[in-house]
Design a protein around this motif. Structure first.
Motif, PDB file in Angstrom:
ATOM      1  N   ILE A   5      -0.525   8.808   8.174  1.00  0.00           N
ATOM      2  CA  ILE A   5      -0.919   9.019   6.764  1.00  0.00           C
ATOM      3  C   ILE A   5       0.311   9.204   5.930  1.00  0.00           C
ATOM      4  O   ILE A   5       0.255   8.470   4.772  1.00  0.00           O
ATOM      5  N   ASN A   6       1.231   9.756   6.390  1.00  0.00           N
ATOM      6  CA  ASN A   6       2.612  10.016   5.764  1.00  0.00           C
ATOM      7  C   ASN A   6       3.192   8.648   5.386  1.00  0.00           C
ATOM      8  O   ASN A   6       3.872   8.277   4.157  1.00  0.00           O
ATOM      9  N   PHE A   7       3.117   7.681   6.304  1.00  0.00           N
ATOM     10  CA  PHE A   7       3.843   6.378   6.325  1.00  0.00           C
ATOM     11  C   PHE A   7       2.994   5.711   5.208  1.00  0.00           C
ATOM     12  O   PHE A   7       3.589   5.224   4.119  1.00  0.00           O
ATOM     13  N   SER A   8       1.594   5.747   5.179  1.00  0.00           N
ATOM     14  CA  SER A   8       0.914   4.885   4.522  1.00  0.00           C
ATOM     15  C   SER A   8       0.820   5.484   3.087  1.00  0.00           C
ATOM     16  O   SER A   8       0.954   4.635   2.155  1.00  0.00           O
ATOM     17  N   PHE A  13       3.040   4.589  -2.604  1.00  0.00           N
ATOM     18  CA  PHE A  13       3.819   5.008  -3.557  1.00  0.00           C
ATOM     19  C   PHE A  13       4.797   4.011  -3.845  1.00  0.00           C
ATOM     20  O   PHE A  13       4.894   3.574  -4.995  1.00  0.00           O
ATOM     21  N   ARG A  14       5.355   3.312  -2.976  1.00  0.00           N
ATOM     22  CA  ARG A  14       6.521   2.395  -3.345  1.00  0.00           C
ATOM     23  C   ARG A  14       5.984   1.124  -3.826  1.00  0.00           C
ATOM     24  O   ARG A  14       6.581   0.383  -4.771  1.00  0.00           O
TER      25      ARG A  14
END
Length: 52
Positions: A5-8, A13-14
């Motif tokens: 989830i954090n990676f996604s 965002f990027r």
């Protein structure tokens, strides 16, 4: 699961940031194109007026 989830979230965002940058570049290019067209048209008119 939390790492995914954090990676996604980070990736989204990027990608959004890059998309905004691209839109701004396109907007800037459009503005520069308008300025160049105006300059070209006014230069051509001036050339005809002076007979050059």
């Amino acid at each position: 699961m939390s790492n995914n989830i954090n990676f996604s979230t980070s990736l989204n965002f990027r990608m959004n940031k890059e998309e905004k940058n691209e839109r701004q570049k396109i907007k800037n290019n459009n503005e520069e194109t308008k300025k160049l067209r105006t300059l070209a048209v006014s230069t051509n008119v001036n050339d005809y007026d002076t007979g050059e």
